[in-house]
Design an enzyme around this catalytic site. Structure first.
Site, PDB file in Angstrom:
ATOM      1  N   GLY A 163       0.847  -1.289   0.032  1.00  0.00           N
ATOM      2  CA  GLY A 163      -0.205   0.045  -0.082  1.00  0.00           C
ATOM      3  C   GLY A 163       0.840   1.152  -0.003  1.00  0.00           C
ATOM      4  N   CYS A 164       1.203   2.032   1.196  1.00  0.00           N
ATOM      5  CA  CYS A 164       1.613   3.077   1.262  1.00  0.00           C
ATOM      6  C   CYS A 164       3.119   2.970   0.934  1.00  0.00           C
ATOM      7  CB  CYS A 164       1.677   3.571   2.841  1.00  0.00           C
ATOM      8  SG  CYS A 164      -0.166   3.785   3.348  1.00  0.00           S
ATOM      9  N   ILE A 165       4.031   1.819   1.085  1.00  0.00           N
ATOM     10  CA  ILE A 165       5.402   1.832   0.467  1.00  0.00           C
ATOM     11  C   ILE A 165       5.276   2.121  -0.993  1.00  0.00           C
ATOM     12  CG2 ILE A 165       7.410   0.464   0.255  1.00  0.00           C
ATOM     13  CD1 ILE A 165       6.954   1.854   2.828  1.00  0.00           C
TER      14      ILE A 165
END
Length: 226
Positions: A163-165
């Site tokens: 997701g955020c990575i």
């Protein structure tokens, strides 16, 4: 007609798949620039507490990040932390995001869910950015801070890989930064999602490198403290 690709398991250790992607024109090496910064993504309670709704055991990832931060601080590199937190009104989230990711309703400002892991020992001169979406660049001043510091390389660590990575690596790549992802310093609640997305990040957006290689490169940099 071009044949469809064979079915491969997505993993950095899959040499056959890496060769297939390289033949398709992916997975080139970008390498490092001259002025790196560290982006520590969402190493807070909601993600790192196994008892939390979206939490999992990221203790090994956390330890790797602590090691990296020690070297980065010794070299005087810019370090930026992120978390995700909302006002209890939920007005900032928006209906679509709230319905797609209902766990967002537990990410309240001031709660343990959004507090950084104490072991990271964030310093007063290391900003903590509250990002409203997966990418550290969306709706934040992260890019402005990197520009001010003349950064050309972003080292992206934290969670979650899928997701955020991934979103942050893509955003940094799209802005022309060299993007480095230390493999042991990112993690995910799903082992298969972690493996598949780490492969894709390496193929499309970043150079995924072993942590020890990253630490050696950082240790060889000129000291920028002071």
């Amino acid at each position: 007609m071009t044949e469809l690709a064979p079915k491969y398991e997505h993993s950095l250790d899959n040499a056959e798949l890496r060769e297939f992607y390289a033949g398709a024109g992916f997975a080139g090496r970008v390498g490092w620039g001259e002025r790196p910064a560290v982006l520590v993504i969402d190493m807070a309670g909601a993600w790192t507490n196994p008892g939390a709704q979206i939490g999992t055991d990221l203790s090994a990832v956390e330890s790797s990040i602590v090691d990296l931060l020690a070297v980065a601080r010794a070299k005087g590199l810019p370090i930026i932390f992120t978390t995700m937190a909302w006002d209890p009104s939920f007005a900032e989230i928006g209906e679509v995001v709230r319905r797609k990711t209902p766990h967002s309703e537990k990410m309240l400002i001031g709660s343990e869910n959004v507090a950084l892991r104490p072991s990271l020992e964030r310093r007063a001169d290391e900003p903590l950015v509250n990002k409203p979406r997966a990418s550290a660049f969306f709706g934040t001043n992260v890019e402005a801070m990197l520009t001010s510091a003349k950064v050309d390389t972003t080292i992206v660590v934290g969670c979650s890989t899928s997701g955020c990575i991934r979103a942050t690596a893509e955003s940094a790549f799209n802005r022309g930064y060299h993007v480095i992802v230390p493999a042991e310093a990112v993690g995910d609640r799903s082992a298969s999602a972690h493996a598949a997305n780490l492969f894709d990040i390496d193929a499309r957006y970043a150079d995924v490198e072993p942590l020890q290689d990253v630490l050696r490169t950082l240790s060889a940099l000129p000291d920028r403290k002071g």
